[in-house]
Every structure is written in structure tokens, then in C-alpha cells.
Design a protein around this motif. Sequence first.
Motif, PDB file in Angstrom:
ATOM      1  N   HIS A  19       0.808  -1.218   0.000  1.00 47.63           N
ATOM      2  CA  HIS A  19       0.000   0.000   0.000  1.00 47.63           C
ATOM      3  C   HIS A  19       0.845   1.274   0.000  1.00 47.63           C
ATOM      4  O   HIS A  19       0.317   2.380  -0.023  1.00 47.63           O
ATOM      5  N   ASN A  20       2.180   1.131   0.055  1.00 44.37           N
ATOM      6  CA  ASN A  20       3.067   2.290   0.114  1.00 44.37           C
ATOM      7  C   ASN A  20       4.405   1.923  -0.523  1.00 44.37           C
ATOM      8  O   ASN A  20       5.381   1.661   0.175  1.00 44.37           O
ATOM      9  N   SER A 101       0.725   1.634  -8.407  1.00 41.68           N
ATOM     10  CA  SER A 101       0.550   0.671  -7.313  1.00 41.68           C
ATOM     11  C   SER A 101       1.074  -0.721  -7.672  1.00 41.68           C
ATOM     12  O   SER A 101       0.811  -1.678  -6.955  1.00 41.68           O
TER      13      SER A 101
END
Length: 199
Positions: A19-20, A101
Amino acid sequence: MATRIASEDLTWLLMDEPHNLMNVNGLIGFDELPDVDAVTDLVMERMVRKYRVLSQVAVQHDGVWMWEDDVDFAIDRHVHRVVLDDGSIEAVREYVSTLLSVPFDRARPLWEIQILTGPDGTGTNGYIYSRFHHGIGDGISINPSGGALAANPMMTAGLIRIGEVARRISSGDADRGVAHATSGPCLQQNLVCVLEGES
């Protein structure tokens, strides 16, 4: 030949989360797209041969992280053309947003450059999209002041893109352009700018 990964780089590699992601992304627009072979040769000559980490993968041996040569390294895997169904800026933005992503394949060096064109594949209205993992900073320590590390061409080379866009607009070769520049030892400062001439 294996080289121990510097703690500065390892920090970024281990901070990666689904997610990061610890990636730096850039997008440059061109009125006339550069030749793909020329871009590939330039990247190989000025980046890969100069910064060995661009042809290496991160591996762990007995708890120690090392950079090892990718024995199957191929520049075509990292610099390639992508033909989009629509070459408009909206389609390019949508395409690039899908990649933000997507994590890198850790079995390969952690970077790529895509030359984006529309369906006709012509050299007009093209873009170069690049993404690099923060972890391939090659052991450069974080500058506590947060200032630019102007002596390192890998970190500040993007500034010339802004100058090039401005030159083309002022000479009348272009009406508008997009440029991306980075600075700072961990690429922590990023600037994407759109320049447009006055009518």
C-alpha cells in the motif's frame, strides 16, 4: 560480484509495502518522441554502465543483504515502447496511474523506462514514463538539510528537461511541454511542471 547493500538503500528496500511503494515516478512529454533505440543506447551508456546497481538485484545471504549481478540482465526488459489505444494526455495519465501501485519484480533490477505512444506509433505527442525504486540510490546518505545533491548527475539530471522544454517553447518549436526533475540524495524532492508559452 556481490556487494553489500548500504544501510541507506536497505532502509528503502525494507520499507516497501503493497500500500506504500518506495518508487519514484516521472513522466516527460514530447512534441516529437525520441528514437527508442537512441533512448535505449543513452540509458545503457550514461546510466547502467555508470551505476552498476541498475543491473543488479537485491538478495539475502545468511541475513545479509547484497547486490548481485542479474545474470540475465537485458536492457530491453527495462527500456521499451508501449503503444496505447489512445495517445491523449488523459489516456496517458490513466495508464500511468495504473502503474503507481504495481510493485517491481524483485528478481530483476528495480527500475524501468517506458516510451509511450498512441496507436499510430508515430513520433508525435509521445511520453517517457520512468520509475525507479528509492533503494537503488547506490549508498548515498540522506542529506539532513534536505537540500539537493547537485554534484551527483543521477540525482539532478532531470533539471535539464525543464530547461529543454523552456528552450523549445521560447524558440517556437512547442507551445506547451511537461518536464520532471528530481533532486536530493534520495530523490525526495520531485518537481513536475507544465510550461506554456504566452499567446
